[in-house]
Design an enzyme around this catalytic site. Sequence first.
Site, short mmCIF file in Angstrom:
data_model
loop_
_atom_site.label_atom_id
_atom_site.label_comp_id
_atom_site.label_asym_id
_atom_site.label_seq_id
_atom_site.Cartn_x
_atom_site.Cartn_y
_atom_site.Cartn_z
N ARG A 1 -12.40 2.46 2.20
CA ARG A 1 -12.38 1.40 3.21
C ARG A 1 -13.14 1.89 4.44
NH1 ARG A 1 -11.22 -1.46 -0.34
NH2 ARG A 1 -9.49 -2.91 -0.56
N GLU B 1 -16.61 -5.45 7.98
CA GLU B 1 -17.38 -6.21 6.99
C GLU B 1 -17.31 -7.71 7.27
OE1 GLU B 1 -16.12 -5.10 3.05
OE2 GLU B 1 -16.45 -2.99 3.49
N HIS C 1 -20.20 -3.49 -0.54
CA HIS C 1 -18.84 -3.39 -1.12
C HIS C 1 -18.83 -3.84 -2.60
CE1 HIS C 1 -14.34 -3.37 0.12
NE2 HIS C 1 -14.48 -2.99 -1.14
C1 DGY Z 1 -10.47 -2.91 -4.12
O1 DGY Z 1 -10.11 -3.40 -5.19
O2 DGY Z 1 -9.67 -2.59 -3.26
C2 DGY Z 1 -11.95 -2.70 -3.91
O3 DGY Z 1 -12.26 -2.39 -2.63
C3 DGY Z 1 -12.75 -3.87 -4.40
O4 DGY Z 1 -12.64 -3.94 -5.74
#
Ligand code: DGY
Length: 318
Positions: free
Chosen positions: A234, A263, A281
């Site tokens: 993240r 984002e 992402h």
């Molecule tokens: C998640 O699943 O948390 C990812 O960031 C996206 O697939």
Amino acid sequence: MSNIAVTAQLPGPALELLRACHEVRVHSGPTMLEPEVVAGWAAGADALISLLANPVGAEVMERCPALRIIGNCAAGFDNIDCVEAGRRGIWVTNTPDVLTEATADLAWALILTVTRKIIEADAFLQAGRFKGWELDLMTGSGLQGRILGIVGFGRIGRAVARRGSAFGMKVMATHTSKAINGFEDVTFADIETLVASSDVLSLHCPLNDETRGLLHENRLRQMRRGAFLINTARGPVIDEAALVRVLEDGHLGGVGLDVFAQEPAVHPGLLGRENAVLLPHIGSATREARSEMAELAARNVLAVLAGDEPPSIVVRGR
Ligand code: DGY
């Protein structure tokens, strides 16, 4: 028959599974939704399937007095106010496992791209600048025998570690409280040691109060000169403004980022750098993983609506 609100079209068989027993409404249009849009769409629902781009806070729960489950179609769940959900007895579920290998592959795609200057080399050739083989053309950094540091040794961190060993890297990781059979070669260390020792540091921790800003300026500067930083976890785990300063000083060899603090915005200081590979992402973006994520989100919802335990619990409801 229950009433299920879904914030986006889902791939694979998920919607069909839900529609077989329930009334389902699916939001169309952009998937990045403001909290009031999520609340308006979910209003009155018994179950909600959300994406990580949908903030699900108290205002959403307020508009759905009968809400029994928030089934996030993602492994992460930092878009959901889990404390509030728990307080209201609402189940929260996520979609781990099914995206592990896809995300680990992408982390490795970033490692190889950034250490071997793949984007730069492609642009060089496409610009007609390739005039023949040269000894020192686009030389990158070898990985064999180097240290791969993994922050967050969960499912994805371990999948990245396995690939690291296969590439001949020495793997270090942050301590884990869970059993770790099969990783006898991994050295565990505290975050300071890990940051200071790694040639490639790859982030795989969830975003929470402990990990927000974990890679702050001091830590970034403690990284080895010329080391590489990869983030498929993240964005807010890294202080982005500090990262830009550290890159400007030439301290790091490069970064590979699939996630950003705000984002879809990207810190302008990250753009246009030869040693920064930036992706929108797409860690879990294989057709297979996305279809299985949606199906698992649906199965979580169906289980709760049937009065059963869902397969992947984040918050236990009533
Ligand atoms: C998640 O699943 O948390 C990812 O960031 C996206 O697939």
